[in-house]
Design a protein around this motif. Structure first.
Motif, short mmCIF file in Angstrom:
data_model
loop_
_atom_site.label_atom_id
_atom_site.label_comp_id
_atom_site.label_asym_id
_atom_site.label_seq_id
_atom_site.Cartn_x
_atom_site.Cartn_y
_atom_site.Cartn_z
N GLY A 2 2.46 -7.92 1.15
CA GLY A 2 1.31 -7.96 0.25
C GLY A 2 1.46 -6.95 -0.86
O GLY A 2 2.45 -6.22 -0.93
N ILE A 3 0.45 -6.92 -1.70
CA ILE A 3 0.54 -6.02 -2.85
C ILE A 3 0.48 -4.56 -2.41
O ILE A 3 1.08 -3.68 -3.03
CB ILE A 3 -0.58 -6.35 -3.86
N GLN A 52 -10.38 7.96 0.22
CA GLN A 52 -10.70 8.40 -1.15
C GLN A 52 -10.95 9.90 -1.22
O GLN A 52 -10.49 10.57 -2.15
CB GLN A 52 -11.94 7.66 -1.65
N ILE A 56 -8.83 12.55 -3.59
CA ILE A 56 -9.43 13.32 -4.69
C ILE A 56 -9.31 14.81 -4.41
O ILE A 56 -8.96 15.60 -5.30
CB ILE A 56 -10.91 12.91 -4.85
N ILE A 59 -5.99 16.16 -5.18
CA ILE A 59 -5.76 16.39 -6.61
C ILE A 59 -6.52 17.63 -7.08
O ILE A 59 -5.97 18.48 -7.79
CB ILE A 59 -6.18 15.15 -7.42
N ILE A 60 -7.79 17.76 -6.65
CA ILE A 60 -8.58 18.91 -7.11
C ILE A 60 -7.92 20.20 -6.67
O ILE A 60 -7.73 21.12 -7.46
CB ILE A 60 -10.02 18.84 -6.56
N GLY A 64 -5.13 20.49 -9.36
CA GLY A 64 -6.12 21.06 -10.28
C GLY A 64 -6.26 22.55 -10.19
O GLY A 64 -6.64 23.19 -11.15
N ILE A 128 -15.85 9.59 3.04
CA ILE A 128 -16.47 10.91 3.16
C ILE A 128 -17.50 10.96 4.29
O ILE A 128 -17.63 11.95 5.00
CB ILE A 128 -17.07 11.33 1.82
N ARG A 129 -18.22 9.86 4.50
CA ARG A 129 -19.24 9.83 5.55
C ARG A 129 -18.61 10.05 6.92
O ARG A 129 -19.04 10.89 7.71
CB ARG A 129 -19.94 8.47 5.50
N LEU B 3 0.94 -11.52 -3.39
CA LEU B 3 0.09 -11.26 -4.55
C LEU B 3 -1.16 -12.12 -4.58
O LEU B 3 -1.43 -12.83 -5.55
CB LEU B 3 0.88 -11.48 -5.84
N ILE B 5 -4.36 -12.19 -5.41
CA ILE B 5 -5.29 -11.37 -6.18
C ILE B 5 -6.33 -12.25 -6.82
O ILE B 5 -6.03 -13.38 -7.24
CB ILE B 5 -4.55 -10.59 -7.28
N ILE B 120 -16.58 4.25 -6.87
CA ILE B 120 -15.91 4.86 -5.73
C ILE B 120 -16.87 5.75 -4.98
O ILE B 120 -17.87 6.24 -5.51
CB ILE B 120 -14.63 5.62 -6.13
N ASP B 121 -16.48 5.98 -3.73
CA ASP B 121 -17.29 6.73 -2.78
C ASP B 121 -17.48 8.18 -3.22
O ASP B 121 -18.45 8.81 -2.87
CB ASP B 121 -16.53 6.69 -1.45
N VAL B 122 -16.53 8.71 -3.96
CA VAL B 122 -16.50 10.14 -4.26
C VAL B 122 -16.56 10.37 -5.76
O VAL B 122 -15.84 11.20 -6.29
CB VAL B 122 -15.25 10.78 -3.66
N LEU B 125 -16.69 13.89 -7.22
CA LEU B 125 -15.44 14.64 -7.04
C LEU B 125 -14.37 14.16 -8.00
O LEU B 125 -13.56 14.94 -8.49
CB LEU B 125 -14.94 14.50 -5.60
N TYR B 126 -14.39 12.86 -8.29
CA TYR B 126 -13.43 12.31 -9.25
C TYR B 126 -13.61 12.98 -10.60
O TYR B 126 -12.64 13.38 -11.25
CB TYR B 126 -13.64 10.80 -9.35
N PHE B 128 -14.67 15.90 -11.11
CA PHE B 128 -14.10 17.24 -11.00
C PHE B 128 -12.60 17.23 -11.09
O PHE B 128 -12.01 18.08 -11.75
CB PHE B 128 -14.52 17.88 -9.69
N ALA B 129 -11.99 16.26 -10.41
CA ALA B 129 -10.53 16.17 -10.43
C ALA B 129 -10.05 16.01 -11.87
O ALA B 129 -9.14 16.70 -12.31
CB ALA B 129 -10.06 15.01 -9.57
N SER B 132 -10.48 19.17 -13.88
CA SER B 132 -9.51 20.22 -13.58
C SER B 132 -8.12 19.84 -14.08
O SER B 132 -7.30 20.71 -14.33
CB SER B 132 -9.49 20.51 -12.08
N LEU B 133 -7.87 18.54 -14.26
CA LEU B 133 -6.59 18.14 -14.82
C LEU B 133 -6.55 18.32 -16.33
O LEU B 133 -5.48 18.40 -16.93
CB LEU B 133 -6.30 16.67 -14.50
N GLU B 165 -15.41 26.11 -13.93
CA GLU B 165 -15.41 25.02 -12.96
C GLU B 165 -16.12 25.44 -11.67
O GLU B 165 -16.78 24.63 -11.03
CB GLU B 165 -13.97 24.68 -12.62
N GLY B 180 -27.87 13.59 -1.40
CA GLY B 180 -27.22 13.15 -0.18
C GLY B 180 -26.16 12.11 -0.44
O GLY B 180 -25.90 11.24 0.38
N ASN B 181 -25.52 12.19 -1.61
CA ASN B 181 -24.62 11.13 -2.01
C ASN B 181 -23.61 11.64 -3.00
O ASN B 181 -23.89 12.54 -3.77
CB ASN B 181 -25.44 10.05 -2.70
N LEU B 182 -22.42 11.05 -3.00
CA LEU B 182 -21.41 11.48 -3.96
C LEU B 182 -21.11 10.40 -4.99
O LEU B 182 -20.42 10.64 -5.96
CB LEU B 182 -20.10 11.83 -3.25
#
Lengths: 165, 349
Positions: A2-3, A52, A56, A59-60, A64, A128-129, B3, B5, B120-122, B125-126, B128-129, B132-133, B165, B180-182
């Protein structure tokens, strides 16, 4: 195939190539930049496992923060190809032997594991949960202890930098 | 299946990416125009008014001028990194747009298309990443220039971004405690149904705002390009469009941080606080349009605020900058986080 598998092989190839380039390149700044490339490919692998948060945070923290400090030091000290001292031949040999035996151990350990160690694409372990539940229920004490370890490292750095005054 | 997709999905996302990237570029382009106009108004001048009506074609003229300028790559620089620097600065500036919910969703050809490239879930944080880059573009470019002034500017920029930062991260922890969430999409949805986060975290927002100024290298924290001491800062050796990339990346960063602030604290694409817009009975496409307009109105206000501050407050000294970051903002952010955590704990008991 698969991909996900295709992406896995591409990422792995880039990771290995960047790692080799990091060791081989003469200029320290280039080495640091190749190492950053390695961290990115590793994050890519985490994303393939749908981890995920790990991707992240990798990377941070590494690309980072830590590598920025590395780059800082290397750039400010202006390390050039000429200023790098020639290393002892024996030390290089010892490095090759040590690195090679580490690779041997890792390979033999990894060969014996189950074929399916990670769940590609749809795993939810790295979300994360899930991660928060595991960290704060099953591994609370080790987690807190490692935080204290980091704190003590920070305090140690402050103490060392204050000693001269 | 090789593939397998969903090609329509790819197409849809590709179109969205194209729109977001083009949109941010055009907005950044006109932010340069707006900056000059705002400066002119604050200083009782007219500003650009020759190219096109009201000088509206000025950014196009500026861009063309930069393209036609001679391109100089210093002999003593390391060429690849010299080119990589501005490219990275631009790339990291644009990347944040991927996780921002620009609106709810539109219905086209019988498909529901969410106006967000990746939920995305985070999400936080993305951001922030990517922030910082953002240091790398400046650091690599400044080092590759092989010029002491450039290196000094680059080091200043990097240490400033790293320092601020921290405070930014701690204020974000307080915000995450509240929501309560990212995921940024979830945060915006929560604010749509309830209060905007600014009412829960006014203090945190203030710290975040100051840090955003520092992260974008904007006045009063633009020491990285302090022309009175460092010639031109990290882009001293740059010319032509590569210089343009650095300058342009700053405006894109401003735009992106305005969007982030609107999304995190001011309800994102929510039109009014305390009002449930979904009861108005408008179709999804109209709601999306209203949402985008609401978000853009907030963004324009923040962009104006960035410029307003630039032309009002003089530049900080370097030690003042570091003191503000480490001795004022970080302790305040920590207190804010502890109080937020305490209140949440008390309310839940």
């Amino acid at each position: 195939m698969g991909i996900t598998t295709i992406v896995f092989f591409i990422l792995s190839a880039i990771a290995v190539m960047s790692a080799i380039m990091m060791v081989v390149s003469k200029s320290p700044v280039h080495s640091v930049l190749w190492l950053i490339a390695v961290f990115f490919t590793i994050s890519g692998h985490y994303i393939l496992m749908n981890a995920q948060f790990l991707a992240i945070v990798n990377i941070i923290v590494y690309a980072g923060a830590i590598m920025v400090l590395f780059l800082f030091v290397v750039m400010l000290m202006n390390l050039n190809v000429e200023s790098e001292p020639m290393k002892n031949y024996r030390i290089q040999l010892a490095g090759v032997v040590a690195g090679g035996s580490l690779m041997l151990v890792l390979l033999s350990a990894l060969m014996k594991t189950d074929k399916l160690m990670v769940q590609l694409k749809d795993g939810d372990v790295g979300l994360i949960r899930q991660l928060g539940r595991v960290l704060f229920n099953d591994y609370l004490i080790p987690f807190e202890l490692s935080s204290v370890l980091f704190l003590s490292a920070m305090i140690g750095a402050v103490v060392i930098s204050k000693r001269d005054k | 299946m090789l593939l397998a997709i969903d090609w329509l999905f790819i197409l849809e996302k590709f179109a969205l990416i194209l729109i977001v990237v083009m949109g941010s570029l055009v907005i950044a382009m006109y932010a340069t125009y707006a900056e000059r106009k705002v400066a002119a108004i604050l200083q009782d001048r007219r500003g650009p008014n020759r190219a096109g009506p009201f000088g509206l074609l000025q950014p196009v003229a500026d861009g063309l001028k930069l393209f036609f300028k001679e391109e100089i790559i210093p002999d003593f620089s390391s060429k690849f990194l010299f080119i990589l620097g501005p490219a990275l600065a631009m790339l990291t500036a644009i990347m944040t747009g991927a996780i921002i919910p620009w609106g709810d969703k539109v219905q086209l050809f019988g498909r529901d298309i969410p106006l967000q490239i990746a939920d995305i879930d985070v999400g936080v944080l993305y951001v922030f990443a990517v922030v910082s880059l953002g240091v790398y573009g400046i650091m690599i470019g400044s080092w590759a220039s092989n010029n002491k002034y450039s290196l000094m500017g680059g080091m200043r920029a990097a240490s400033q971004i790293i320092s601020y930062e921290l405070a930014m991260g701690i204020t974000m922890i307080a915000l995450i405690l509240v929501t309560g969430n990212l995921s940024i999409k979830e945060m915006v949805l929560q604010q749509q149904h309830g209060w905007w986060n600014i009412f829960y975290q006014p203090f945190g927002f203030l710290i975040f705002l100051i840090c955003a100024f520092a992260e974008c290298n904007r006045t009063p924290f633009d020491l990285a390009e302090a022309e009175s001491e460092l010639v031109g800062g990290y882009h001293t050796e740059y010319s032509s469009m590569k210089l343009g990339f650095y300058l342009f990346a700053e405006y894109i960063n401003m735009f992106v941080s305005s969007v982030i602030m609107s999304s995190l604290y001011f309800g994102g694409y929510d039109l009014l606080p305390f009002v449930d817009e979904s009861k108005w009975g408008l179709s999804a496409n109209w709601m999306a349009l209203i949402g985008i307009a609401a978000l853009m109105a907030k963004v324009v206000f923040f962009l104006f605020f960035f410029m307003w501050v630039r032309w009002t407050i003089p530049r900080f000294r370097y030690d003042q900058l570091m003191n503000l970051g480490w001795r004022v903002l970080i302790p305040l952010a920590l207190i804010n986080m502890l109080v937020t955590g305490g209140v949440i704990l008390y309310l839940h008991k």
